[in-house]
Design a protein around this motif. Structure first.
Motif, PDB file in Angstrom:
ATOM      1  N   PHE A 218      45.479 -10.405  97.656  1.00 56.61           N
ATOM      2  CA  PHE A 218      45.708 -11.015  96.347  1.00 56.61           C
ATOM      3  C   PHE A 218      45.914  -9.948  95.273  1.00 56.61           C
ATOM      4  O   PHE A 218      46.752 -10.094  94.381  1.00 56.61           O
ATOM      5  N   ALA A 219      45.158  -8.857  95.364  1.00 59.64           N
ATOM      6  CA  ALA A 219      45.276  -7.785  94.376  1.00 59.64           C
ATOM      7  C   ALA A 219      46.676  -7.179  94.368  1.00 59.64           C
ATOM      8  O   ALA A 219      47.176  -6.768  93.323  1.00 59.64           O
ATOM      9  N   ASP A 220      47.314  -7.128  95.539  1.00 56.64           N
ATOM     10  CA  ASP A 220      48.670  -6.573  95.610  1.00 56.64           C
ATOM     11  C   ASP A 220      49.683  -7.478  94.922  1.00 56.64           C
ATOM     12  O   ASP A 220      50.625  -7.005  94.288  1.00 56.64           O
ATOM     13  N   LEU A 221      49.501  -8.792  95.072  1.00 53.54           N
ATOM     14  CA  LEU A 221      50.399  -9.727  94.392  1.00 53.54           C
ATOM     15  C   LEU A 221      50.113  -9.766  92.892  1.00 53.54           C
ATOM     16  O   LEU A 221      51.027  -9.901  92.080  1.00 53.54           O
ATOM     17  N   HIS A 222      48.847  -9.630  92.534  1.00 56.06           N
ATOM     18  CA  HIS A 222      48.454  -9.706  91.130  1.00 56.06           C
ATOM     19  C   HIS A 222      49.107  -8.607  90.293  1.00 56.06           C
ATOM     20  O   HIS A 222      49.368  -8.797  89.103  1.00 56.06           O
ATOM     21  N   ARG A 223      49.378  -7.471  90.902  1.00 58.22           N
ATOM     22  CA  ARG A 223      49.985  -6.382  90.144  1.00 58.22           C
ATOM     23  C   ARG A 223      51.437  -6.677  89.774  1.00 58.22           C
ATOM     24  O   ARG A 223      52.047  -5.950  88.984  1.00 58.22           O
ATOM     25  N   LEU A 224      51.999  -7.740  90.332  1.00 57.07           N
ATOM     26  CA  LEU A 224      53.367  -8.132  89.976  1.00 57.07           C
ATOM     27  C   LEU A 224      53.418  -8.981  88.708  1.00 57.07           C
ATOM     28  O   LEU A 224      54.509  -9.245  88.184  1.00 57.07           O
ATOM     29  N   LEU A 225      52.256  -9.420  88.214  1.00 60.89           N
ATOM     30  CA  LEU A 225      52.244 -10.328  87.068  1.00 60.89           C
ATOM     31  C   LEU A 225      52.993  -9.807  85.838  1.00 60.89           C
ATOM     32  O   LEU A 225      53.640 -10.595  85.144  1.00 60.89           O
ATOM     33  N   PRO A 226      52.921  -8.499  85.508  1.00 64.12           N
ATOM     34  CA  PRO A 226      53.706  -8.037  84.345  1.00 64.12           C
ATOM     35  C   PRO A 226      55.203  -8.296  84.482  1.00 64.12           C
ATOM     36  O   PRO A 226      55.885  -8.543  83.482  1.00 64.12           O
TER      37      PRO A 226
END
Length: 331
Positions: A218-226
């Protein structure tokens, strides 16, 4: 006798128009106290309030433009005074949205790294002061539309020298969007790319919350939020250019209002994924899942409910946008 639609739009604007000013005062107060006390929790609260105000300012501005279009021919109202107010509101809206964007970046950095980059929160505070000043001026000018007895010298001078509607910023933007052979098509292209980017990122993150792609942290996908927020910003800018360019096409179209409502829900999803700890519970960045973390992590019912609502909201945005030319007979 004004139509029911005109009355409703004007009343809606009167109900909402205090949100940017009062909300900005609250957010600014929280940020100033947090900076003085060096309180991280209070700082986050101020940033969150500012982002919420930025989202809520969207219907405030749009309802004002819609009310102008419906009431502009009433003899007791000064069209010049309304246009002056509209230009001031556009400036305040633009700075408020930018302040909300920077506030979200600070929140995202705090979630990823423990604290925002040095100088980012003071920059947000400065932007909040500018936004509040501009919104206060817009509110004052709005009050003068119905109350000429409180007309300021600055407003009176501007109204007297206005004359030609093309001298107003909103009118100039409208004419450029309509008359330019490339402005509208270029904005449509950017709008589509921004929508694809924003929807694609949020779809991946929300599907992960729903249990899809469990081998991806999840942390890897979360970094795409910007990147998703960047697409959201591109959508907002180009969408506002469309709205200012041809407001009559939108204010008489029912799908447009639904699109705005569901866009606000999508904005709430960005905030939820950024600040709520439930979505980060047991993420194990270097724990059970190894470096990359939270492999096999299962989300809570609240996370799943937000994920479903976000996906449904974006599908509704896509549908409402596509149906604009076909439902409501506005185009």
């Amino acid at each position: 006798m004004p139509s029911i639609t005109a009355v409703n739009l004007a009343h809606l604007h009167l109900l909402l128009n205090h949100v940017p000013t009062v909300g900005s005062v609250v957010a600014l107060g929280l940020l100033l106290v947090a900076l003085v006390r060096r309180d991280e929790a209070l700082k986050h609260a101020g940033l969150e309030v500012l982002f919420v105000i930025a989202v809520l300012t969207l219907p405030v501005y749009m309802s004002g433009v819609a009310a102008h279009q419906k009431l502009r021919n009433r003899p007791e109202l000064s069209d010049d005074a309304i246009r002056i107010h509209q230009d001031a509101a556009l400036a305040g809206f633009a700075v408020t949205e930018f302040a909300g964007f920077v506030a979200w970046i600070a929140l995202w950095q705090s979630r990823r790294r423990g604290r925002a980059a040095r100088g980012l929160v003071p920059a947000v505070t400065l932007l909040s002061i500018v936004a509040l000043t501009l919104m206060a001026r817009a509110a004052t000018l709005g009050g003068e539309i119905r109350h000429p007895e409180i007309l300021t010298d600055l407003s009176a001078g501007a109204a007297a020298s206005a004359g030609d509607p093309e001298r107003f910023l909103t009118t100039a933007i409208s004419m450029y969007m309509v008359d330019s052979p490339w402005a509208w098509p270029a904005a449509e292209t950017v709008h589509f790319l921004g929508l694809s980017l924003s929807f694609g990122v949020l779809l991946a993150v929300n599907l992960r919350i729903l249990g899809v792609m469990k081998k991806v942290a999840f942390a890897d996908l979360h970094r795409l939020l910007p990147w998703g927020m960047l697409g959201f910003g591109a959508n907002l800018i180009t969408g506002m250019l469309f709205f200012i360019g041809q407001p009559k096409q939108y204010i008489d179209s029912a799908p447009f209002y639904w699109k705005v409502v569901f866009l606000m829900i999508a904005g709430a999803n960005f905030l939820y994924l950024t600040v709520f700890k439930k979505a980060w519970a047991n993420r194990g960045d270097v724990g059970a899942g190894g470096p990359g973390g939270n492999i096999g992590w299962d989300s809570s019912p609240a996370d799943k409910a937000m994920a479903v609502s976000s996906i449904v909201a974006w599908l509704a945005v896509l549908y409402a946008g596509r149906m604009l030319p076909f439902i409501g007979h506005a185009f």
